[in-house]
Each structure stands twice: as structure tokens, then as C-alpha cells.
Design an enzyme around this catalytic site. Sequence first.
Site, mmCIF file in Angstrom:
data_model
loop_
_atom_site.group_PDB
_atom_site.id
_atom_site.type_symbol
_atom_site.label_atom_id
_atom_site.label_comp_id
_atom_site.label_asym_id
_atom_site.label_seq_id
_atom_site.Cartn_x
_atom_site.Cartn_y
_atom_site.Cartn_z
ATOM 1 N N ASN A 79 0.815 -1.229 0.000
ATOM 2 C CA ASN A 79 0.000 0.000 0.000
ATOM 3 C C ASN A 79 0.847 1.277 0.000
ATOM 4 O O ASN A 79 0.305 2.371 -0.047
ATOM 5 C CB ASN A 79 -0.968 0.010 1.194
ATOM 6 C CG ASN A 79 -0.265 0.159 2.531
ATOM 7 O OD1 ASN A 79 0.918 -0.142 2.659
ATOM 8 N ND2 ASN A 79 -0.991 0.601 3.534
ATOM 9 N N LYS A 80 2.172 1.143 0.040
ATOM 10 C CA LYS A 80 3.030 2.340 0.107
ATOM 11 C C LYS A 80 3.238 2.945 -1.285
ATOM 12 O O LYS A 80 2.870 2.359 -2.284
ATOM 13 C CB LYS A 80 4.377 1.986 0.723
ATOM 14 C CG LYS A 80 4.312 1.168 1.989
ATOM 15 C CD LYS A 80 4.027 1.990 3.222
ATOM 16 C CE LYS A 80 4.024 1.075 4.438
ATOM 17 N NZ LYS A 80 3.783 1.729 5.686
ATOM 18 N N GLN A 81 3.918 4.098 -1.305
ATOM 19 C CA GLN A 81 4.125 4.809 -2.574
ATOM 20 C C GLN A 81 4.893 3.952 -3.578
ATOM 21 O O GLN A 81 4.625 4.003 -4.766
ATOM 22 C CB GLN A 81 4.873 6.128 -2.329
ATOM 23 C CG GLN A 81 4.046 7.173 -1.590
ATOM 24 C CD GLN A 81 4.138 7.056 -0.084
ATOM 25 O OE1 GLN A 81 4.382 5.967 0.462
ATOM 26 N NE2 GLN A 81 3.943 8.164 0.615
#
Length: 400
Positions: free
Chosen positions: A182-184
Site C-alpha cells: 500500500n506504500k508509494q
Amino acid sequence: MERELPLSKPDITQAEIDAVVDVMKSGRLSIGPRQDRFEEVVAERAGQRHGVAVSSGTAGLHLVLAALGVGPGDEVITTPFSFVASANCILYVGATPVFVDIDPVSLNMDPAGLEGAITSKTKAIVAVEVFGNPQHMDRIAQIAGAHEVPLIEDACEGLGGVYRGRPIGSFGRAAVFGFYPNKQITTGEGGMIVTDDDRLAELCRSMRNQGRGSGAMEAGLDAGSWLSHERLGYNYRLSEIAAAIGIVQMERLDELLEARRRVALMYFDRLMDCPDVILPNVSDDAEMSWFVFVVRLSAEFGAAARNRVVDGMKRHEVGVSNYFPPIHLQPFYRERFGYQQGDMPMCEAAAQRTVALPFFGGMDATQMELSCLTLKLMIDREKLLLDRAPSGDGPGVERN
Ligand SMILES: *Cc1c(COP(=O)(O)O)cnc(C)c1O
């Protein structure tokens, strides 16, 4: 369009897939050139000399505290409004977390409360760029410096952000990024320590690899140094497969951040005129690295109303979440440390009204409309109920 609108979604192209296939064909699946390259590019982006790739952001935070020699009897200051790993890493080394309440506008640790929390036992500060917002980080670094306490940035939500000309990851003695899906950027699972401190980098490298001396890395499978363990270490290595994904994701970082920024602007556009919603605060001197898009319901709504909004949106297949329940009120922390409601009033007031909305780079106009319409519908329902519950014996509407 997918039927369900997810809360987040990784952005993977054929280039990442090809990079994985190349690793598989190379026969070198761990401790190889991709790890080194991935370390270089992340460190460079954060303005630090060294990168140490690790198996998760949590592992990175643990290693930094351990390498700094933090241990039992020591205190480490952090924020109660974060993912639980920001505080758990302190427990891993046997130290005691000390929470400093947040600034209700930025939602980051309030520098005004930090100074008073520092004691002779304080051995580190773990500060977080919550949701990718770097606000106050320079002030926090200044206070840490004045007290000669090392600052560790839990930058797991902030890759690529900038504050007053300085990249997120460059404010502390060390910073840690996280690469969960879910991170960049993602490597599936993974993390990266960055630092300018040669000795700290060396220690972290050794400790992620079972405490082997640094020679063991260069020597590859040389049996002598490979089986020499100079200190207590862990297996926190990142595979070449993960590193290969990370290199491609880093090449695409600006594109990924721009796509997320565009979606954030769409949300601002669409929700600006909604008086029941408090939008994220972005200060003029901050370049956000948009991690999630978290709005807050306005002050007349309480936790129960927020929970119904979240549940209602989920029932309509809109992926939402209540980021973050306060860490000090997690069952484990309450039990271990005796924390109660009211201990961190700013954090608690903010946390009970948050709604994290669907947010990912490829979000289209229909998905945006679906997210905002459903949010407004659920809020309108709550307002109806608020209006007709004056005496407390109405349809079970708790105000708080
Ligand atoms: C994601 C995240 C981490 C690390 O998560 P991992 O799943 O261990 O990679 C740590 N702190 C914060 C604030 C995070 O958001």
C-alpha cells in the site's frame, strides 16, 4: 471498472514483471547486485550516503534502535498517532515508549510537547511523517540536536516528500522507509534504512545478516567469515527479487507520486465544499508524498457516527479504513502500560473521526465520484439521526 473500489492498490507494470523474471534467470536470488543498486537509489533520493535494504519497515526500525544501543531502562519518544510498528520497535529492544501528543492540524508529533518529554533516560526519538506529511520535522530535528538525542525518522509513509527544501529521510541520524504493497512504492514486503553515519550503516548491515562481519558480505559464500558471527544479528535481508522490483519502482517514483498527487487534488476539488469533512492540511512549505487520503468528519460527529460511516461505505463496496486508532489505546499497550482514554487528548479527538478513503495512482473519475458520493451519503444519514436525537432516547445515536 472493478466492482469493488479498493482502499489502495500497487502500481505494477510489465517492467517490474520483467525485472523479476531476469532475477529468476540469473540464478542469484539473494545478496547480489540488485540489493546494492536499490540501496544506492533510495539513499540518493533521501539525501543520505548509505542505504541498507531490509525485509520490512518494521525490521528497519528494530535494527536502527538496536544498532544505536537502545535497550532496557531507556526511554524512546514517539507519537501515538501512527501505525503500531512505530512503537513496537521500541519494545523489541526492551526500551519504554514515551508518547508525545500530536498537533491537531498536521497530525504529526507536536514539537511543543517534545521538549518537556525528554529526560536523562531518553535515548532516541522516533518521529513519523504521518500520511506522508513532513510538517515540523525540521523543528523536531532541532530539538533532538539540542538535547543530543538521535532522531530516527519513521519515514515509512513519506518516500519522496520534501520539507523546506530537505527530502524526507534526511532529517535524522537515520530514517526508515517501508515498501508494503500500500506504500508509494512496493517490493511486496521490504524496507530501507538510510543514514549518513558510516558506523551505523555498517552495524545495520551486519545485524540484518546474522551479525556477520562486513567481510562476509563481500566474500559471498566464503565459509570462514560466513560462519563468523561478531554480534547478535537477525535475518532481515531483502531478496534480489524484491530489490529488482524496487529498482524499477524507484525509476518510476516521480511518475507514481505525480499520479497520487493528481488523485489527491481531485479529492480536494470534489470535497472542498463539504462542510462536514475536514480535508488534510498541507502547509505551503511542504511537498507531500501522498500515502493515503484521510479526511476527518467535523467536530459534531463522534466515534460511533464515524464507525457507521466507515461500515456503511464498506457495505457499498468502497474500501475505507479508520487510520489510525491511537497506539496507546491498543489492547496490548493498555494492558502493559495502563494507558486510558484521555491520556493523549489531541490524538484521540482526531483518531475517532478519521476516514481513509480509496486512494491509488490509477483512480479514475468514476471511482472518485463513487468514493465521494458514498461518503456524502453516509454523512447525510448521520446528520439526519443527529438532528432527531435530542433527548438521548432516540435511535441509539451516541454523540461520542
Ligand atoms: C508501513 C509502516 C511501517 C512499516 O511497515 P512494514 O509492514 O513493516 O513494512 C512502519 N511505520 C509506519 C508509520 C508505517 O506506515
